[in-house]
Write a protein that holds these residues in place. Structure first.
Motif: not given
Lengths: 591, 99
Positions: A78-79, A82, A86-88, A119, B30, B33-34, B37, B55-59
């Motif tokens: 799942d992650s 995503m 991801d936009p990033k 990170f 997750a 963000a999901q 979106q 909307k960004s999991i990393l953000d």
């Protein structure tokens, strides 16, 4: 001789012979780090989008096929799903293509590195580690960009799976019944590849150096996951030998599993307690399946690590009570928290210790953090009414620590008395003997506790002054060094003079060459990995006490490790030629 | 418990307290963000000085919002009100409970 012999860590025992099948190969590829003309910009952006969409579809397909027993993998996928949209990551890469006029591959690589840089500044170690997920996902997209086929290209025959590393999605996408065995470049004993291989009951070797460079796709190889070896392009003779070995091993394994519930008793009736070392309640089933007669070492660290806040007393109580209940009337020995300050980073302020192995750890840590220690002791005492529970303290270096630890235990007993909460007032209290100082004063220590457990892994490292994980000195890790043999014997004798029980936990106790020597000392029990129990029981059931004592006398009469090892190898090998073909011994390391 | 949503010039905001033990780790990030979106509007999350794209999991991960942090969620655009109601509810169920 085979063209190459590669070495790695065997994480799931067995032999497998077959053709190599590579996925996720990282070497021999070229990332085009190039600028492109403006006319090609949109084309590169499209390539990037389509690669990431393909990967997304693969993740979604894998997600829908996650079997119940691997549901943890589902959450990881799942992650990953995503991350791959991801936009990033993706939008940033597309922007790089447009603004810098570079290839999709280079843009992707730059985006990953800029995320990695961001990170690496995060305080939280758990979050910082998530960069690995980003790399795994980006790696997949990179593969598509470089024109590689899908990871799950169909397997038309049974193959030996080779990979740089395996992600949960990889392992689900592959047809598992066509995988004979695994080998990967990355990973260690506890990586999920190992867990997966053991659950599928197929051989696996991880951490193999040179795997991608030395093995060609489709080439014939032998996976020797008894000794952690891979033979590339073996000779006819090697093939014949290994086919025999494979056949023998599989029969042997069936035979020892059938007999594993018999007691660990010598032919002349000397009985040894065979218990298991575990760290998770989920491992109880494997203890019982392998004929374990209890848990001699329950490592309680797991509940404390990788989390931000200490567990609650209630949580620990439930965990310990469940184990005590499921094992009763068999015993479970709970070792109190044995961590260094270096591992407790999420809960406590992190200490800067130049040498954590000699730092604030084990009982020292607990005596410095008494609230935490008493909380754990309360949970243990409360659980003691649910079965046969004992407690032991790790890293004891002197008498004062034993008395301080017992004092804390008494305080908790008083609290429980006052609150009217039941506990077993006769719960045995023991200590780990794993420091040379504890060995030398074991006679005195034996007056203060109900049992000893000799932790040989640490005792060897602290006695010989070596870090086993340090490859420059690991050759000095010699379990049968005269100092070690004498130390163990000294402790066993001290315990018996005081009338208390003494067992050995540590790899020495699960080594087929060493177990007869320990028996010659008349130890009362061993505690070993559940998987090692059937094999060790089988050896014990074939020896008599007199030959064990004779072997011990021989060992004690030699002054050097090499003489001792030679003598032991010869004696045991003559005695158990078949069994020992399948065991890697700690004594093999000097060949 | 109900999370108060404030409105100002078509811009919606709510403050969420991270009460669960692990904080905003990979799995909740997750989920958030999901769900984020699914909306067209801009959704942003702020913890102290740092503001990121919800909307960004990393953000979200880079916020490293642990137990006890305070997150300000804002929504601006077409379906902002709807998004905010949905997201406030989601945040509450993921990080709003002591677990």
């Amino acid at each position: 001789m085979a063209r190459e012999t590669l070495h790695g860590v065997a994480v799931s025992a067995g032999i497998s012979i077959g053709k190599a099948f590579f996925i996720n190969r990282q070497s021999r590829r070229h990332i085009p780090r190039e600028t492109i003309p403006a006319s090609r910009v949109e084309y590169e952006v499209d390539r990037l989008t389509s690669a990431s969409n393909t990967v997304r579809d693969e993740f979604e397909a894998a997600r829908s096929r996650v079997p119940e027993e691997l549901r943890e993998h589902g959450a990881i996928i799942d992650s990953h799903l995503m991350i791959c949209q991801d936009p990033k990551l993706m939008l940033a890469a597309a922007t790089r293509i447009r603004e810098r006029g570079i290839t999709a591959e280079w843009a992707l690589e730059q985006s990953v590195e800029s995320i990695a840089a961001a990170f690496s500044a995060i305080d939280d170690a758990y979050i910082r580690e998530r960069i690995q997920d980003v790399r795994v996902v980006a790696e997949r997209i990179m593969h598509r960009l470089l024109g590689a086929q899908s990871a799950s290209r169909a397997l038309d025959e049974r193959m030996v799976l080779m990979a740089h590393d395996l992600t949960p999605a990889d392992t689900i996408e592959l047809e598992q019944d066509k995988i004979m065995s695994f080998a990967t470049c990355e990973g260690g004993k506890t990586s999920h590849t190992g867990i997966l291989a053991r659950s599928l009951q197929i051989p696996a070797i991880v951490g193999v150096e040179g795997l991608e460079e030395q093995v060609r796709d489709g080439e014939l190889i032998i996976i020797d996951a008894l000794r952690g070896r891979i033979l590339v392009d073996p000779t006819e003779e090697e093939l014949a030998d290994y086919s025999d070995l494979k056949y023998q091993f599989e029969n042997y394994q069936k035979a020892i599993i059938r007999q594993c519930t018999l007691p660990g008793e010598t032919v002349d009736g000397f009985r040894l307690d065979i218990q298991a070392n575990i760290e998770l309640a989920e491992e109880l089933q494997s203890v019982l399946d392998n004929g374990g007669e209890g848990v001699g070492l329950y490592r309680t660290e797991y509940a404390f690590l990788n989390r931000k806040k200490a567990p609650t007393e209630e949580e620990l109580y439930k965990e310990y009570a469940t184990i005590a209940q499921s094992l009763a009337p068999a015993k479970v020995t709970l070792r109190t928290l044995d961590v260094g300050a270096d591992k407790m980073m999420n809960m406590q302020e992190q200490l800067e210790e130049p040498n954590p192995a000699l730092g604030l750890r084990g009982i020292r840590y607990c005596l410095k953090n008494q609230d935490l220690f008493r909380m754990q002791l309360r949970a243990i005492l409360r659980a003691s009414v649910h079965g046969n529970v004992a407690v032991m303290f790790p890293m004891i270096s002197g008498l004062k620590e034993v008395r301080q630890a017992r004092y804390q235990l008494n305080l908790v007993r008083q609290e429980l008395d006052e609150a009217g909460i039941p506990y077993n007032p006769n719960m045995p209290v023991g200590i780990m003997i794993e420091l040379p100082s504890a060995v030398m004063i074991s006679e005195t220590l034996a007056q203060e506790v109900d049992f000893f457990s000799i932790g040989t892994n640490d005792l060897i490292q602290y006695s010989l002054g070596i870090d086993r994980a340090n490859k420059h000195v690991s050759y000095l890790y010699q379990p049968l060094h005269p100092a070690i043999v004498r130390s163990i014997k000294y402790v066993v004798d001290a315990a018996h003079r005081a009338g208390i029980e003494v067992s050995v936990c540590g790899e020495v106790a699960s080594d087929p060459y060493c177990i007869p020597i320990l028996m010659g000392m008349q130890i009362d029990g061993v505690s070993i990995a559940p998987q090692a129990i059937p094999g060790i029981k089988r050896i014990i059931r074939q020896v008599n006490m007199e030959e064990c004592k004779q072997l011990l006398r021989d060992v004690l009469s030699h002054a050097t490790v090499s003489k001792i090892n030679r003598k032991v190898r010869q004696t045991i090998f003559k005695r158990f030629p078949e069994e020992l073909t399948f065991f890697a011994s700690l004594l093999d390391q000097d060949d | 418990m109900h999370t108060d949503i404030m409105e100002h010039d078509g811009c919606f905001s709510a403050t969420i307290f991270v009460k669960n033990e692990l904080g905003l780790h990979a799995r909740p990030a997750a989920r958030i963000a999901q769900e984020a979106q699914k909306f067209k509007c801009e959704l942003r999350m702020q913890v102290s000085e740092q503001e990121v794209d919800a909307k960004s999991i990393l953000d979200i991960l880079s916020l490293a919002a642990g137990h006890g942090s305070e997150i300000v969620l804002t929504a601006k655009g077409d379906d902002a009100r709807q998004a905010m109601e949905h997201m406030a509810q989601l945040f509450h169920s993921i990080v709003g409970e002591e677990a």
